[in-house]
Design an enzyme around this catalytic site. Sequence first.
Site, PDB file in Angstrom:
ATOM      1  N   ARG A   8       1.507  -3.502   0.819  1.00  0.00           N
ATOM      2  CA  ARG A   8       0.474  -3.019   1.839  1.00  0.00           C
ATOM      3  C   ARG A   8       1.020  -4.102   2.839  1.00  0.00           C
ATOM      4  NH1 ARG A   8      -5.060  -1.088  -0.606  1.00  0.00           N
ATOM      5  NH2 ARG A   8      -4.073   0.305  -2.095  1.00  0.00           N
ATOM      6  N   ARG A  37      -4.914  -3.168   6.891  1.00  0.00           N
ATOM      7  CA  ARG A  37      -6.057  -3.600   7.710  1.00  0.00           C
ATOM      8  C   ARG A  37      -6.161  -5.031   8.200  1.00  0.00           C
ATOM      9  NH1 ARG A  37      -9.915  -1.371   2.921  1.00  0.00           N
ATOM     10  NH2 ARG A  37      -7.965  -2.093   2.073  1.00  0.00           N
ATOM     11  N   ARG A  84      -5.224   3.447  13.214  1.00  0.00           N
ATOM     12  CA  ARG A  84      -6.087   4.185  12.226  1.00  0.00           C
ATOM     13  C   ARG A  84      -7.293   4.721  13.058  1.00  0.00           C
ATOM     14  NH1 ARG A  84      -9.543   1.437   7.455  1.00  0.00           N
ATOM     15  NH2 ARG A  84     -10.693   0.890   9.214  1.00  0.00           N
ATOM     16  N   ASP A 121       0.071   6.709   0.467  1.00  0.00           N
ATOM     17  CA  ASP A 121      -0.709   6.465  -0.570  1.00  0.00           C
ATOM     18  C   ASP A 121      -0.103   6.973  -2.012  1.00  0.00           C
ATOM     19  OD1 ASP A 121      -3.345   4.916  -0.865  1.00  0.00           O
ATOM     20  OD2 ASP A 121      -3.411   6.462  -2.291  1.00  0.00           O
ATOM     21  N   TYR A 137      -7.163   8.039 -11.606  1.00  0.00           N
ATOM     22  CA  TYR A 137      -7.995   8.385 -10.447  1.00  0.00           C
ATOM     23  C   TYR A 137      -8.515  10.043 -10.852  1.00  0.00           C
ATOM     24  CZ  TYR A 137      -6.909   4.092  -8.350  1.00  0.00           C
ATOM     25  OH  TYR A 137      -6.927   2.677  -8.085  1.00  0.00           O
TER      26      TYR A 137
HETATM   27  O1  CP3 Z   1       2.545  -1.148   0.942  1.00  0.00           O
HETATM   28  C1  CP3 Z   1       2.366  -0.459   1.757  1.00  0.00           C
HETATM   29  O2  CP3 Z   1       2.275  -0.950   3.110  1.00  0.00           O
HETATM   30  C2  CP3 Z   1       2.421   0.964   1.764  1.00  0.00           C
HETATM   31  C3  CP3 Z   1       1.178   1.750   1.744  1.00  0.00           C
HETATM   32  C4  CP3 Z   1       0.377   1.923   0.545  1.00  0.00           C
HETATM   33  C5  CP3 Z   1      -0.880   2.345   0.812  1.00  0.00           C
HETATM   34  N1  CP3 Z   1      -1.464   2.308  -0.608  1.00  0.00           N
HETATM   35  C6  CP3 Z   1      -1.635   2.299   1.770  1.00  0.00           C
HETATM   36  C7  CP3 Z   1      -3.281   1.939   1.800  1.00  0.00           C
HETATM   37  C8  CP3 Z   1       0.697   1.809  -0.741  1.00  0.00           C
HETATM   38  C9  CP3 Z   1       2.124   1.411  -1.566  1.00  0.00           C
HETATM   39  C10 CP3 Z   1      -0.472   2.140  -1.480  1.00  0.00           C
HETATM   40  C11 CP3 Z   1      -0.400   2.215  -3.118  1.00  0.00           C
HETATM   41  C12 CP3 Z   1      -1.826   2.531  -3.718  1.00  0.00           C
HETATM   42  N2  CP3 Z   1      -2.898   3.206  -3.372  1.00  0.00           N
HETATM   43  C13 CP3 Z   1      -2.203   2.049  -4.974  1.00  0.00           C
HETATM   44  C14 CP3 Z   1      -1.111   1.291  -5.874  1.00  0.00           C
HETATM   45  C15 CP3 Z   1      -0.989  -0.297  -5.498  1.00  0.00           C
HETATM   46  C16 CP3 Z   1      -2.219  -1.039  -5.480  1.00  0.00           C
HETATM   47  O3  CP3 Z   1      -2.878  -1.479  -4.601  1.00  0.00           O
HETATM   48  O4  CP3 Z   1      -2.696  -1.302  -6.603  1.00  0.00           O
HETATM   49  C17 CP3 Z   1      -3.350   2.350  -5.311  1.00  0.00           C
HETATM   50  C18 CP3 Z   1      -4.319   2.041  -6.714  1.00  0.00           C
HETATM   51  C19 CP3 Z   1      -3.927   3.192  -4.282  1.00  0.00           C
HETATM   52  C20 CP3 Z   1      -5.098   3.920  -4.320  1.00  0.00           C
HETATM   53  C21 CP3 Z   1      -6.147   3.435  -3.201  1.00  0.00           C
HETATM   54  N3  CP3 Z   1      -5.589   3.668  -1.866  1.00  0.00           N
HETATM   55  C22 CP3 Z   1      -6.913   2.690  -3.145  1.00  0.00           C
HETATM   56  C23 CP3 Z   1      -7.718   2.294  -4.533  1.00  0.00           C
HETATM   57  C24 CP3 Z   1      -7.581   2.416  -1.873  1.00  0.00           C
HETATM   58  C25 CP3 Z   1      -8.785   1.864  -1.455  1.00  0.00           C
HETATM   59  C26 CP3 Z   1      -8.695   0.278  -1.579  1.00  0.00           C
HETATM   60  C27 CP3 Z   1      -8.433  -0.393  -0.580  1.00  0.00           C
HETATM   61  O5  CP3 Z   1      -7.614  -1.466  -0.419  1.00  0.00           O
HETATM   62  O6  CP3 Z   1      -9.193  -0.203   0.441  1.00  0.00           O
HETATM   63  C28 CP3 Z   1      -6.598   3.006  -1.161  1.00  0.00           C
HETATM   64  C29 CP3 Z   1      -6.477   2.910   0.223  1.00  0.00           C
HETATM   65  C30 CP3 Z   1      -5.498   2.444   1.220  1.00  0.00           C
HETATM   66  N4  CP3 Z   1      -4.167   2.701   0.911  1.00  0.00           N
HETATM   67  C31 CP3 Z   1      -5.214   1.862   2.268  1.00  0.00           C
HETATM   68  C32 CP3 Z   1      -3.861   1.388   2.761  1.00  0.00           C
HETATM   69  C33 CP3 Z   1      -3.526   0.543   3.808  1.00  0.00           C
HETATM   70  C34 CP3 Z   1      -6.601   1.217   2.946  1.00  0.00           C
HETATM   71  C35 CP3 Z   1      -7.171   2.192   3.794  1.00  0.00           C
HETATM   72  C36 CP3 Z   1      -7.831   1.991   5.115  1.00  0.00           C
HETATM   73  O7  CP3 Z   1      -6.953   1.704   6.029  1.00  0.00           O
HETATM   74  O8  CP3 Z   1      -9.058   1.679   5.110  1.00  0.00           O
END
Ligand code: CP3
Length: 343
Positions: free
Chosen positions: A27, A31, A40, A77, A154
């Site tokens: 990630r 944020r 964003r 994502d 999910y």
């Molecule tokens: O690593 C990177 O920079 C690449 C981008 C990336 C995102 N999600 C962006 C994201 C990657 C590789 C993921 C993977 C992902 N997404 C996983 C597996 C890894 C992990 O963290 O366990 C999972 C379970 C998800 C599903 C997901 N997406 C959730 C549960 C959430 C909300 C939780 C949170 O952190 O807010 C997201 C949102 C998300 N995916 C964000 C980002 C940058 C935050 C969204 C925002 O900007 O508000």
Amino acid sequence: MTRLKNDNFLRALKRQPVDRQPIWIMRQAGRYLPEYRETRAKAGSFLALCKTPELACEVTLQPLARFDLDAAIVFSDILTVPDAMGLELYFAENEGPRFMRSLKNEADIRQLSVPDPEVELRYVMDTIRLIQHELKGRLPLIGFAGSPWTVACYMLEGGSSKKQFDNIRRMAYENPPLLTHLLEILTQATIHYLNAQIQSGVDAVMLFDTWGGLLSPTQYEAFSLRYMQKITEACGTTPTIIFTKNAGLNLAGIAESGCSGVGVDWTMPLDLAKTITQGKVAIQGNLDPLALFAPEITLHHDIEQILKTMKNYPGFIFNLGHGILPNTPPEKVAYLVDTVHGC
Ligand code: CP3
């Protein structure tokens, strides 16, 4: 393929000698960066950001402009795949991901079909092509997908779980053939999706299996690892990383699955990870993301411990043990990256 200026990440993944210790951060575009929050806001939402290739490319590059990282990861994502299968993903304020249509019964599961990544997920391929154009061979680019098990968690819950994804864990006992059907479809979808990413230019792929650690060891083999193995096999010569959070002793099976590298979370001591995986794979990890909130002296100590344990290990990639948290101070990330390269 064009030769990369800094290919230390790929060399470590192939367990070849490196010029310096490679590091990237799960990630890394997110944020905790004010410029990410700004882009964003411009996009309107997280999902709109993912679906607008120019902006997704912009945020992919943001952490690389600030920190001397050794790899880029496509901004997207894992839940874009079920979105492409018609479940309609959205992000409710402070609630995490949700689907307009979750899988409620057998009929919902039986009517699912494999999406065409060049159609329904074309925005990801366009993002990859833009990123590669901008990177100009500076760094390797990582593509990714969720593991079928984790994505199914999910899909059956309708979004994040307040408990421990009880719907899917119950199905694993009540109706294993139906769960197997769902996992098979997701496996096919992921194989097509990752191969399209490879065609579009990613240099390595990673499978995120965030919830594989909820399974018993027997179920882990049957419902998660088995499908990840099929996927890594279908990626051909492209290097692959499997990251199961809380994998524990399942690391042994992962190391034998044919992947190039394993991701390790911070609850697993790295010397134990080395013993369990027996030098068969590269190892990626595993600083606790919360360690970035510690004073520099503590952080320095934790980084040094990891580097000391992995010194002379052929194939170590420094990373966090899970994704970086939203309020992490960016200065600490700079300190981390520079310390890893300087030690
Ligand atoms: O690593 C990177 O920079 C690449 C981008 C990336 C995102 N999600 C962006 C994201 C990657 C590789 C993921 C993977 C992902 N997404 C996983 C597996 C890894 C992990 O963290 O366990 C999972 C379970 C998800 C599903 C997901 N997406 C959730 C549960 C959430 C909300 C939780 C949170 O952190 O807010 C997201 C949102 C998300 N995916 C964000 C980002 C940058 C935050 C969204 C925002 O900007 O508000």
